[in-house]
Design a protein around this motif. Structure first.
Motif, PDB file in Angstrom:
ATOM      1  N   MET A   1       0.841  -1.187   0.000  1.00  0.00           N
ATOM      2  CA  MET A   1       0.000   0.000   0.000  1.00  0.00           C
ATOM      3  C   MET A   1       0.877   1.237   0.000  1.00  0.00           C
ATOM      4  SD  MET A   1      -2.952  -1.044   2.756  1.00  0.00           S
ATOM      5  CE  MET A   1      -4.074   0.226   2.178  1.00  0.00           C
ATOM      6  N   ARG A   2       0.385   2.264  -0.659  1.00  0.00           N
ATOM      7  CA  ARG A   2       1.151   3.501  -0.775  1.00  0.00           C
ATOM      8  C   ARG A   2       0.699   4.491   0.289  1.00  0.00           C
ATOM      9  NH1 ARG A   2       1.770   7.464  -6.069  1.00  0.00           N
ATOM     10  NH2 ARG A   2       3.725   8.432  -5.414  1.00  0.00           N
ATOM     11  N   LEU A   3       1.658   5.034   1.031  1.00  0.00           N
ATOM     12  CA  LEU A   3       1.358   5.901   2.159  1.00  0.00           C
ATOM     13  C   LEU A   3       2.116   7.211   2.017  1.00  0.00           C
ATOM     14  CD1 LEU A   3       1.153   4.878   5.862  1.00  0.00           C
ATOM     15  CD2 LEU A   3       2.737   6.709   5.229  1.00  0.00           C
ATOM     16  N   LEU A   4       1.423   8.314   2.297  1.00  0.00           N
ATOM     17  CA  LEU A   4       2.062   9.627   2.326  1.00  0.00           C
ATOM     18  C   LEU A   4       2.320  10.006   3.772  1.00  0.00           C
ATOM     19  CD1 LEU A   4       3.011  12.184   0.811  1.00  0.00           C
ATOM     20  CD2 LEU A   4       0.719  13.137   1.212  1.00  0.00           C
ATOM     21  N   LEU A   5       3.588  10.247   4.099  1.00  0.00           N
ATOM     22  CA  LEU A   5       3.992  10.697   5.419  1.00  0.00           C
ATOM     23  C   LEU A   5       4.267  12.193   5.345  1.00  0.00           C
ATOM     24  CD1 LEU A   5       4.991  10.304   8.354  1.00  0.00           C
ATOM     25  CD2 LEU A   5       7.227   9.680   7.384  1.00  0.00           C
ATOM     26  N   VAL A   6       3.581  12.963   6.190  1.00  0.00           N
ATOM     27  CA  VAL A   6       3.763  14.420   6.229  1.00  0.00           C
ATOM     28  C   VAL A   6       4.321  14.761   7.601  1.00  0.00           C
ATOM     29  CG1 VAL A   6       2.714  16.654   5.774  1.00  0.00           C
ATOM     30  CG2 VAL A   6       1.689  14.581   4.778  1.00  0.00           C
ATOM     31  N   GLU A   7       5.627  14.988   7.669  1.00  0.00           N
ATOM     32  CA  GLU A   7       6.331  15.187   8.945  1.00  0.00           C
ATOM     33  C   GLU A   7       7.559  16.050   8.697  1.00  0.00           C
ATOM     34  OE1 GLU A   7       7.668  15.653  12.307  1.00  0.00           O
ATOM     35  OE2 GLU A   7       6.025  14.189  12.405  1.00  0.00           O
ATOM     36  N   ASP A   8       7.696  17.156   9.455  1.00  0.00           N
ATOM     37  CA  ASP A   8       8.809  18.074   9.205  1.00  0.00           C
ATOM     38  C   ASP A   8      10.070  17.736   9.991  1.00  0.00           C
ATOM     39  OD1 ASP A   8       7.419  18.858  11.583  1.00  0.00           O
ATOM     40  OD2 ASP A   8       8.453  20.794  11.519  1.00  0.00           O
ATOM     41  N   ASP A   9       9.967  16.901  11.019  1.00  0.00           N
ATOM     42  CA  ASP A   9      11.145  16.538  11.801  1.00  0.00           C
ATOM     43  C   ASP A   9      11.939  15.479  11.029  1.00  0.00           C
ATOM     44  OD1 ASP A   9      12.725  14.827  13.697  1.00  0.00           O
ATOM     45  OD2 ASP A   9      11.965  16.275  15.156  1.00  0.00           O
ATOM     46  N   PRO A  10      13.189  15.785  10.641  1.00  0.00           N
ATOM     47  CA  PRO A  10      13.924  14.848   9.787  1.00  0.00           C
ATOM     48  C   PRO A  10      14.239  13.519  10.460  1.00  0.00           C
ATOM     49  CG  PRO A  10      15.327  16.683  10.463  1.00  0.00           C
ATOM     50  CD  PRO A  10      13.939  17.041  10.864  1.00  0.00           C
ATOM     51  N   LEU A  11      14.605  13.532  11.732  1.00  0.00           N
ATOM     52  CA  LEU A  11      14.923  12.282  12.414  1.00  0.00           C
ATOM     53  C   LEU A  11      13.675  11.428  12.618  1.00  0.00           C
ATOM     54  CD1 LEU A  11      17.513  13.441  15.111  1.00  0.00           C
ATOM     55  CD2 LEU A  11      17.943  12.191  12.989  1.00  0.00           C
ATOM     56  N   GLY A  24       5.864  -3.105   5.068  1.00  0.00           N
ATOM     57  CA  GLY A  24       5.438  -3.383   3.701  1.00  0.00           C
ATOM     58  C   GLY A  24       4.830  -2.205   2.968  1.00  0.00           C
ATOM     59  N   TYR A  25       4.821  -1.018   3.575  1.00  0.00           N
ATOM     60  CA  TYR A  25       4.267   0.157   2.915  1.00  0.00           C
ATOM     61  C   TYR A  25       5.290   0.784   1.965  1.00  0.00           C
ATOM     62  CZ  TYR A  25       0.535   0.091   6.403  1.00  0.00           C
ATOM     63  OH  TYR A  25      -0.524  -0.285   7.194  1.00  0.00           O
ATOM     64  N   ALA A  26       4.790   1.339   0.872  1.00  0.00           N
ATOM     65  CA  ALA A  26       5.601   2.218   0.032  1.00  0.00           C
ATOM     66  C   ALA A  26       5.377   3.625   0.569  1.00  0.00           C
ATOM     67  CB  ALA A  26       5.166   2.125  -1.426  1.00  0.00           C
ATOM     68  N   ALA A 131      -8.028 -21.264  -0.939  1.00  0.00           N
ATOM     69  CA  ALA A 131      -7.138 -21.978  -0.023  1.00  0.00           C
ATOM     70  C   ALA A 131      -6.149 -21.048   0.666  1.00  0.00           C
ATOM     71  CB  ALA A 131      -6.380 -23.069  -0.782  1.00  0.00           C
ATOM     72  N   LEU A 132      -6.143 -19.775   0.265  1.00  0.00           N
ATOM     73  CA  LEU A 132      -5.168 -18.827   0.810  1.00  0.00           C
ATOM     74  C   LEU A 132      -5.726 -18.081   2.013  1.00  0.00           C
ATOM     75  CD1 LEU A 132      -3.826 -17.156  -2.475  1.00  0.00           C
ATOM     76  CD2 LEU A 132      -2.817 -19.080  -1.205  1.00  0.00           C
ATOM     77  N   VAL A 133      -4.874 -17.862   3.004  1.00  0.00           N
ATOM     78  CA  VAL A 133      -5.185 -16.979   4.130  1.00  0.00           C
ATOM     79  C   VAL A 133      -3.979 -16.062   4.324  1.00  0.00           C
ATOM     80  CG1 VAL A 133      -5.765 -16.765   6.555  1.00  0.00           C
ATOM     81  CG2 VAL A 133      -6.635 -18.709   5.248  1.00  0.00           C
ATOM     82  N   LEU A 134      -4.179 -14.779   4.074  1.00  0.00           N
ATOM     83  CA  LEU A 134      -3.105 -13.793   4.199  1.00  0.00           C
ATOM     84  C   LEU A 134      -3.406 -12.890   5.388  1.00  0.00           C
ATOM     85  CD1 LEU A 134      -1.303 -11.822   1.428  1.00  0.00           C
ATOM     86  CD2 LEU A 134      -2.360 -10.566   3.311  1.00  0.00           C
ATOM     87  N   ASP A 135      -2.465 -12.795   6.296  1.00  0.00           N
ATOM     88  CA  ASP A 135      -2.621 -11.965   7.492  1.00  0.00           C
ATOM     89  C   ASP A 135      -1.550 -10.879   7.483  1.00  0.00           C
ATOM     90  OD1 ASP A 135      -2.809 -10.792   9.972  1.00  0.00           O
ATOM     91  OD2 ASP A 135      -3.059 -12.669  11.057  1.00  0.00           O
ATOM     92  N   PRO A 136      -1.918  -9.645   7.122  1.00  0.00           N
ATOM     93  CA  PRO A 136      -0.915  -8.580   7.058  1.00  0.00           C
ATOM     94  C   PRO A 136      -0.356  -8.192   8.418  1.00  0.00           C
ATOM     95  CG  PRO A 136      -3.118  -7.711   6.664  1.00  0.00           C
ATOM     96  CD  PRO A 136      -3.249  -9.201   6.686  1.00  0.00           C
ATOM     97  N   ARG A 153       8.036  -7.533  -0.958  1.00  0.00           N
ATOM     98  CA  ARG A 153       7.291  -6.932  -2.061  1.00  0.00           C
ATOM     99  C   ARG A 153       6.316  -7.915  -2.705  1.00  0.00           C
ATOM    100  NH1 ARG A 153      11.562  -3.182  -3.166  1.00  0.00           N
ATOM    101  NH2 ARG A 153      10.844  -1.230  -2.270  1.00  0.00           N
ATOM    102  N   GLU A 154       6.674  -9.180  -2.754  1.00  0.00           N
ATOM    103  CA  GLU A 154       5.716 -10.173  -3.257  1.00  0.00           C
ATOM    104  C   GLU A 154       4.504 -10.239  -2.331  1.00  0.00           C
ATOM    105  OE1 GLU A 154       7.402 -13.998  -4.124  1.00  0.00           O
ATOM    106  OE2 GLU A 154       9.172 -13.116  -5.076  1.00  0.00           O
ATOM    107  N   PHE A 155       4.761 -10.187  -1.041  1.00  0.00           N
ATOM    108  CA  PHE A 155       3.670 -10.200  -0.061  1.00  0.00           C
ATOM    109  C   PHE A 155       2.777  -8.975  -0.245  1.00  0.00           C
ATOM    110  CE2 PHE A 155       1.600  -9.552   3.991  1.00  0.00           C
ATOM    111  CZ  PHE A 155       1.320 -10.830   4.457  1.00  0.00           C
TER     112      PHE A 155
END
Length: 218
Positions: A1-11, A24-26, A131-136, A153-155
């Motif tokens: 999943m693609r996530l936008l992080l908005v944070e001004d503190d560099p560390l 697993g986030y982009a 038959a699949l069970v995926l638990d993120p 990335r495959e996951f």
């Protein structure tokens, strides 16, 4: 999943980004409010983590602008403002969740999973498909009860396809969800991941929709 992080503190931004990429986030990261508004106008995100004390444009104003413009992407406010009035204002302005600093990265990840789960209309985190069970949450996959090991990335790719079972997702949509702005993508990388998933889980699981992209049938 693609996530936008908005944070001004560099560390802090670097630490959050690293932690969520491990989940697993982009993660795409911007450091001021104006950049956040521009990013949301030009790109599509699955989730937004938003600080309030931002330069150029406050996080609260960013949130209000997004909602006025019809952007319904789930937003989690992550801020040092911990007064009840601040939380009420943020939630009333359109935030979907509110977490105060300092925080634990595991809690942040769990809250983001909950937002994604509610957006997809599912009551539980795990996705069952044949038959699949995926638990993120546990980052596990089983097929007929047998564990299947997948690289990150495959996951993430399989997770996205299962979330949108029955819907053809374009190549660009899939690549957006797997990679951030700063990561180069080889022309055949997506096809390689698809090939590996088919080899491990069966050739019929992921269908190629010519001229569109890929899909998992319902």
């Amino acid at each position: 999943m693609r996530l936008l992080l908005v944070e001004d503190d560099p560390l802090l931004g670097d630490g959050i980004g690293a932690g969520l990429r491990q989940e697993g986030y982009a993660v795409d990261w911007v450091r001021d409010g104006e950049a956040a508004v521009q990013a949301c106008a030009s790109d599509r995100f699955d989730l937004i983590v938003l600080d309030l004390g931002l330069p150029r444009l406050s996080g609260m104003e960013v949130l209000k602008r997004l909602r006025r413009n019809g952007n319904d992407t789930p937003v989690l406010i992550l801020t040092a403002y911990d007064a009840v009035a601040d939380r009420v204002q943020g939630l009333d302005a359109g935030a979907d969740d509110y977490l105060t600093k300092p925080f634990d990265i595991d809690e942040l990840a769990a809250r983001l999973r909950a937002l994604a789960r509610r957006r997809s209309g599912r009551a539980t985190t795990a996705i069952e498909h044949g038959a699949l069970v995926l638990d993120p949450a546990a980052h596990t996959l089983t097929c007929n009860g047998v564990p299947v090991e997948l690289p990150a990335r495959e996951f993430a790719l399989l997770h996205l396809l299962l979330q949108h079972a029955g819907e053809a997702l374009s190549r660009s949509r899939l690549e957006e969800a797997l990679y951030g702005w700063d990561m180069g993508v080889e022309s055949n990388t997506l096809e390689v991941y698809i090939h590996h998933l088919r080899k491990k889980l069966g050739a019929d699981l992921i269908r190629t929709v010519r001229g569109v992209g890929y899909m998992v049938l319902k």
